[in-house]
Motif scaffolding. Structure first.
Motif, PDB file in Angstrom:
ATOM      1  N   ARG A  34       0.861  -1.077  -0.243  1.00 62.72           N
ATOM      2  CA  ARG A  34      -0.026  -0.007  -0.086  1.00 62.72           C
ATOM      3  C   ARG A  34       0.782   1.119  -0.048  1.00 62.72           C
ATOM      4  N   LEU A  35       2.006   1.095  -1.177  1.00 59.28           N
ATOM      5  CA  LEU A  35       2.697   2.610  -1.055  1.00 59.28           C
ATOM      6  C   LEU A  35       2.245   3.300  -1.768  1.00 59.28           C
ATOM      7  N   ALA A  36       2.102   4.898  -1.578  1.00 64.37           N
ATOM      8  CA  ALA A  36       1.857   5.950  -2.606  1.00 64.37           C
ATOM      9  C   ALA A  36       2.869   6.651  -3.243  1.00 64.37           C
ATOM     10  N   PRO A  37       2.939   5.603  -4.575  1.00 62.15           N
ATOM     11  CA  PRO A  37       4.331   6.452  -5.360  1.00 62.15           C
ATOM     12  C   PRO A  37       3.852   8.328  -5.473  1.00 62.15           C
ATOM     13  N   CYS A  38       4.444   8.961  -5.450  1.00 60.97           N
ATOM     14  CA  CYS A  38       5.079  10.125  -5.972  1.00 60.97           C
ATOM     15  C   CYS A  38       5.436  10.355  -7.405  1.00 60.97           C
ATOM     16  N   PRO A  39       5.161  12.351  -7.351  1.00 65.18           N
ATOM     17  CA  PRO A  39       5.343  12.404  -9.023  1.00 65.18           C
ATOM     18  C   PRO A  39       6.915  12.054  -9.921  1.00 65.18           C
ATOM     19  N   LEU A  40       7.923  12.174  -8.808  1.00 63.77           N
ATOM     20  CA  LEU A  40       9.741  11.626  -9.134  1.00 63.77           C
ATOM     21  C   LEU A  40       8.775   9.856  -9.501  1.00 63.77           C
ATOM     22  N   CYS A  41       8.016   9.025  -8.463  1.00 58.51           N
ATOM     23  CA  CYS A  41       8.429   7.795  -8.513  1.00 58.51           C
ATOM     24  C   CYS A  41       7.634   7.208  -9.988  1.00 58.51           C
ATOM     25  N   ILE A  42       6.435   8.214 -10.218  1.00 61.31           N
ATOM     26  CA  ILE A  42       6.411   7.795 -11.465  1.00 61.31           C
ATOM     27  C   ILE A  42       6.468   8.001 -12.557  1.00 61.31           C
ATOM     28  N   PHE A  43       7.178   9.426 -12.312  1.00 67.05           N
ATOM     29  CA  PHE A  43       8.014   9.702 -13.855  1.00 67.05           C
ATOM     30  C   PHE A  43       9.148   8.084 -14.123  1.00 67.05           C
ATOM     31  N   GLN A  44      10.069   8.172 -12.968  1.00 64.17           N
ATOM     32  CA  GLN A  44      11.073   7.027 -12.585  1.00 64.17           C
ATOM     33  C   GLN A  44      10.239   5.822 -13.542  1.00 64.17           C
ATOM     34  N   ARG A  45       8.844   5.904 -13.336  1.00 60.29           N
ATOM     35  CA  ARG A  45       8.272   4.166 -14.011  1.00 60.29           C
ATOM     36  C   ARG A  45       8.711   5.017 -15.514  1.00 60.29           C
ATOM     37  N   SER A 100       3.996  18.986  -5.746  1.00 61.53           N
ATOM     38  CA  SER A 100       2.748  19.426  -5.415  1.00 61.53           C
ATOM     39  C   SER A 100       2.537  20.137  -4.497  1.00 61.53           C
ATOM     40  N   PHE A 101       3.199  21.147  -3.935  1.00 60.00           N
ATOM     41  CA  PHE A 101       3.418  22.249  -2.458  1.00 60.00           C
ATOM     42  C   PHE A 101       3.489  23.777  -3.431  1.00 60.00           C
ATOM     43  N   THR A 102       4.000  23.034  -4.719  1.00 61.79           N
ATOM     44  CA  THR A 102       3.877  24.287  -5.333  1.00 61.79           C
ATOM     45  C   THR A 102       3.591  24.306  -6.742  1.00 61.79           C
ATOM     46  N   ASP A 103       3.897  25.399  -7.537  1.00 62.92           N
ATOM     47  CA  ASP A 103       3.282  25.296  -9.256  1.00 62.92           C
ATOM     48  C   ASP A 103       3.994  24.204  -9.783  1.00 62.92           C
ATOM     49  N   PRO A 104       3.264  23.400 -10.566  1.00 64.37           N
ATOM     50  CA  PRO A 104       3.866  22.121 -11.145  1.00 64.37           C
ATOM     51  C   PRO A 104       4.872  22.231 -12.611  1.00 64.37           C
ATOM     52  N   ASN A 105       5.379  21.254 -12.075  1.00 59.56           N
ATOM     53  CA  ASN A 105       6.810  22.214 -13.314  1.00 59.56           C
ATOM     54  C   ASN A 105       6.064  20.757 -13.718  1.00 59.56           C
ATOM     55  N   ALA A 106       7.297  21.181 -15.089  1.00 63.11           N
ATOM     56  CA  ALA A 106       6.790  19.781 -16.411  1.00 63.11           C
ATOM     57  C   ALA A 106       6.727  17.852 -16.063  1.00 63.11           C
ATOM     58  N   ILE A 107       7.114  17.771 -15.370  1.00 69.00           N
ATOM     59  CA  ILE A 107       7.538  16.258 -14.362  1.00 69.00           C
ATOM     60  C   ILE A 107       6.550  16.487 -14.387  1.00 69.00           C
ATOM     61  N   GLU A 108       5.611  17.383 -13.383  1.00 68.32           N
ATOM     62  CA  GLU A 108       4.058  16.661 -12.666  1.00 68.32           C
ATOM     63  C   GLU A 108       4.005  17.108 -13.786  1.00 68.32           C
ATOM     64  N   ARG A 109       3.484  17.948 -14.361  1.00 74.10           N
ATOM     65  CA  ARG A 109       2.232  18.284 -15.220  1.00 74.10           C
ATOM     66  C   ARG A 109       1.624  16.741 -16.240  1.00 74.10           C
ATOM     67  N   LEU A 110       3.019  16.555 -16.472  1.00 76.95           N
ATOM     68  CA  LEU A 110       2.572  15.307 -17.065  1.00 76.95           C
ATOM     69  C   LEU A 110       2.310  14.058 -16.560  1.00 76.95           C
ATOM     70  N   VAL A 111       3.276  13.412 -15.337  1.00 69.98           N
ATOM     71  CA  VAL A 111       2.544  11.974 -14.697  1.00 69.98           C
ATOM     72  C   VAL A 111       0.843  13.307 -14.018  1.00 69.98           C
ATOM     73  N   ASP A 112       0.761  14.915 -13.865  1.00 75.38           N
ATOM     74  CA  ASP A 112      -0.887  14.489 -13.800  1.00 75.38           C
ATOM     75  C   ASP A 112      -1.637  14.113 -14.742  1.00 75.38           C
ATOM     76  N   TRP A 113      -1.039  14.259 -15.994  1.00 78.46           N
ATOM     77  CA  TRP A 113      -1.941  14.102 -17.333  1.00 78.46           C
ATOM     78  C   TRP A 113      -1.728  12.511 -17.016  1.00 78.46           C
ATOM     79  N   LEU A 114      -1.179  11.724 -17.457  1.00 78.66           N
ATOM     80  CA  LEU A 114      -0.640  10.115 -17.019  1.00 78.66           C
ATOM     81  C   LEU A 114      -2.183  10.053 -16.407  1.00 78.66           C
ATOM     82  N   GLY A 115      -1.824  10.453 -15.065  1.00 80.03           N
ATOM     83  CA  GLY A 115      -2.867   9.623 -14.245  1.00 80.03           C
ATOM     84  C   GLY A 115      -3.829   9.803 -14.452  1.00 80.03           C
TER      85      GLY A 115
END
Length: 165
Positions: A34-45, A100-115
């Motif tokens: 029951r791990l909760a992956p972060c945006p960087l974890c998902i990007f590495q995936r 996720s506590f600041t304005d999303p960067n390009a990696i976070e936006r991509l991960v959000d879209w993929l999510g």
């Protein structure tokens, strides 16, 4: 065993299936523990998936081995940097800007879209500074640094091979 006798296709198949296997193991650990992956974890995936596909392309078209090896190596270097950054964030959480506590960067936006498109594979629900899982004293991000370094070395060896078969 004479490693030079192993066909080039087998080396690329190993790269592709190995990277896709890492994704499968990560997803299974995520479910079981029951791990909760972060945006960087998902990007590495995502990087592991893309490198895995490149490895399979090298299996299908080994004549382009230098291109496939260069792409895999370049993405491996990028993944090493991302995993290294997350390792730093986990080591110094007070200094790290949390995902996720600041304005999303390009990696976070991509991960959000993929999510949104494929939540079971790409939904990021955790924090980048969290060390929820450790094995032999290393977090998932630490292991990812090791894996990406291995991919870079492996891709460099593929690139240097003289034969095309």
């Amino acid at each position: 065993m004479n490693w030079s006798k192993v066909p080039m296709r087998a080396w690329f198949a190993t790269l592709g299936l190995g990277c896709l296997g890492l994704v499968a193991v990560g997803m299974e650990l995520q479910t079981l523990l029951r791990l909760a992956p972060c945006p960087l974890c998902i990007f590495q995936r995502l990087l592991y998936i893309v490198i895995g596909i490149i490895g399979l392309l090298g299996f299908i078209w080994p004549a382009g081995r230098m291109l496939w090896a260069a792409l895999a190596g370049g993405l491996g270097v990028f993944g090493f940097g991302v995993a290294g950054y997350q390792t730093w964030m986990q080591a110094f959480p007070d200094l790290a800007p949390e995902c996720s506590f600041t304005d999303p960067n390009a990696i976070e936006r991509l991960v959000d879209w993929l999510g949104m498109e494929w939540p079971s594979m790409f939904l990021a629900t955790g924090f980048c500074t969290s060390r929820e899982w450790e094995f032999l004293g290393l977090s998932m991000a630490n292991w990812s640094v090791v894996m990406f370094a291995g991919i870079v070395v492996y891709a460099a060896l593929l690139f240097r091979q003289k034969r095309q078969a």
